[in-house]
Design an enzyme around this catalytic site. Structure first.
Site, PDB file in Angstrom:
ATOM      1  N   LYS A  94      30.407  36.996  37.816  1.00  0.00           N
ATOM      2  CA  LYS A  94      31.302  37.726  37.906  1.00  0.00           C
ATOM      3  C   LYS A  94      30.891  39.183  38.577  1.00  0.00           C
ATOM      4  O   LYS A  94      29.606  39.333  38.870  1.00  0.00           O
ATOM      5  CB  LYS A  94      31.872  38.089  36.571  1.00  0.00           C
ATOM      6  CG  LYS A  94      32.730  37.039  35.704  1.00  0.00           C
ATOM      7  CD  LYS A  94      32.962  37.580  34.338  1.00  0.00           C
ATOM      8  CE  LYS A  94      33.774  38.780  34.323  1.00  0.00           C
ATOM      9  NZ  LYS A  94      34.819  38.940  35.272  1.00  0.00           N
ATOM     10  N   GLU A 103      32.971  45.166  32.094  1.00  0.00           N
ATOM     11  CA  GLU A 103      33.330  44.068  31.998  1.00  0.00           C
ATOM     12  C   GLU A 103      32.657  43.410  30.866  1.00  0.00           C
ATOM     13  O   GLU A 103      33.069  42.728  29.809  1.00  0.00           O
ATOM     14  CB  GLU A 103      33.435  42.939  32.877  1.00  0.00           C
ATOM     15  CG  GLU A 103      34.550  43.209  33.875  1.00  0.00           C
ATOM     16  CD  GLU A 103      34.601  42.374  35.122  1.00  0.00           C
ATOM     17  OE1 GLU A 103      35.812  42.418  35.863  1.00  0.00           O
ATOM     18  OE2 GLU A 103      33.618  41.630  35.573  1.00  0.00           O
TER      19      GLU A 103
HETATM   20  C1  5RP Z   1      35.673  41.603  38.722  1.00  0.00           C
HETATM   21  C2  5RP Z   1      35.346  40.392  38.363  1.00  0.00           C
HETATM   22  C3  5RP Z   1      36.829  39.355  38.648  1.00  0.00           C
HETATM   23  O1  5RP Z   1      36.976  38.964  37.257  1.00  0.00           O
HETATM   24  C4  5RP Z   1      36.473  38.285  39.550  1.00  0.00           C
HETATM   25  O2  5RP Z   1      36.075  39.074  40.761  1.00  0.00           O
HETATM   26  C5  5RP Z   1      37.751  37.438  39.600  1.00  0.00           C
HETATM   27  O3  5RP Z   1      38.552  38.145  40.432  1.00  0.00           O
HETATM   28  P1  5RP Z   1      39.717  37.318  40.938  1.00  0.00           P
HETATM   29  O4  5RP Z   1      40.770  37.108  39.891  1.00  0.00           O
HETATM   30  O5  5RP Z   1      40.641  38.467  41.823  1.00  0.00           O
HETATM   31  O6  5RP Z   1      39.593  36.279  41.724  1.00  0.00           O
HETATM   32  O7  5RP Z   1      34.531  39.759  38.033  1.00  0.00           O
HETATM   33  O8  5RP Z   1      34.357  42.321  38.486  1.00  0.00           O
END
Ligand code: 5RP
Length: 219
Positions: A94, A103
């Site tokens: 992530k 997060e």
């Molecule tokens: C943000 C994250 C998001 O959950 C990850 O990048 C997925 O994003 P998306 O749903 O736009 O594909 O970790 O820091």
């Protein structure tokens, strides 16, 4: 179905995991935006949300959903978030949206992590997606050297990005993460690393994957 339609599908499906009367942990990203929009339809059935980023907070508040500080809650029944990659045991990469530290903080408050993603995010082995690491700026060069010597990874600073915490992100390419828990544990100990975007200690208990034939649940 388009990728956006798959995201909308899992955003809606995640509502089934929201506990009525509770405060919901809310992640960050385009898939979570679909979840937030769906959550607005049941906003009168929840107390509110704890958010993992300024962007998600703004979207929640625009829908009239109350946002609590993480320090105001002791526990959340559920945290809903997306992933850049997820493996079959629920370990994730992530931080593509640079929100990984908050997060992980909100995920740590939650009893269950519900990951929502389109099926392209499911992988056998983590590491094809460049691994995001939030770093205090003065440590970036040393962290890059450590990735090269310990794992053969090539780290580059993500241009123009400052996190909600005032730090930078390095993205590490060329990794094959066969033991996510071990790498998360090791990298988190390097001086200057705020958090690494491997979520193995906080792996997803449930993953709702959007596929053209509907939502596939991994648990
Ligand atoms: C943000 C994250 C998001 O959950 C990850 O990048 C997925 O994003 P998306 O749903 O736009 O594909 O970790 O820091």
């Amino acid at each position: 179905m388009t990728q956006d339609e798959l995201k909308a599908l899992v955003g809606q499906a995640a509502l089934a995991h929201v506990v009525p009367g509770s405060i919901v942990g809310v992640g960050t990203g385009s898939t979570v935006n679909c979840f937030i929009d769906a959550l607005a339809t049941m906003k009168d059935q929840i107390q509110g949300a704890v958010s993992s980023s300024v962007k998600s907070t703004e979207r929640l508040q625009a829908h009239g959903i109350k946002v609590f500080e993480a320090s105001e809650v002791e526990s959340l029944p559920v945290y809903v978030d997306g992933a850049d990659e997820i493996d079959h045991s629920g370990c994730m990469i992530k931080g593509g949206g640079a929100a990984l530290t908050r997060e992980k903080i909100v995920a740590d408050l939650a009893q269950a992590f519900v990951c929502i993603a389109d099926e392209s995010k499911l992988v056998q082995t983590l590491g094809n997606f460049p691994l995001p690491v939030e770093v205090i700026p003065m440590a970036a060069a040393q962290v890059a050297r450590r990735f090269a010597s310990a794992y053969g990874g090539q780290a580059t600073v993500r241009a123009g990005v400052v996190t909600d915490n005032g730090n930078i992100i390095v993205d590490v390419r060329g990794l094959k993460i066969t033991d996510p828990l071990a790498m998360e544990t090791e990298v988190n100990q390097w001086p200057g690393v705020v958090s690494v975007g491997i979520f193995a200690r906080h792996a997803a208990q449930v993953c709702l994957l959007g596929t053209p034939s509907g939502v596939r649940t991994l648990s």
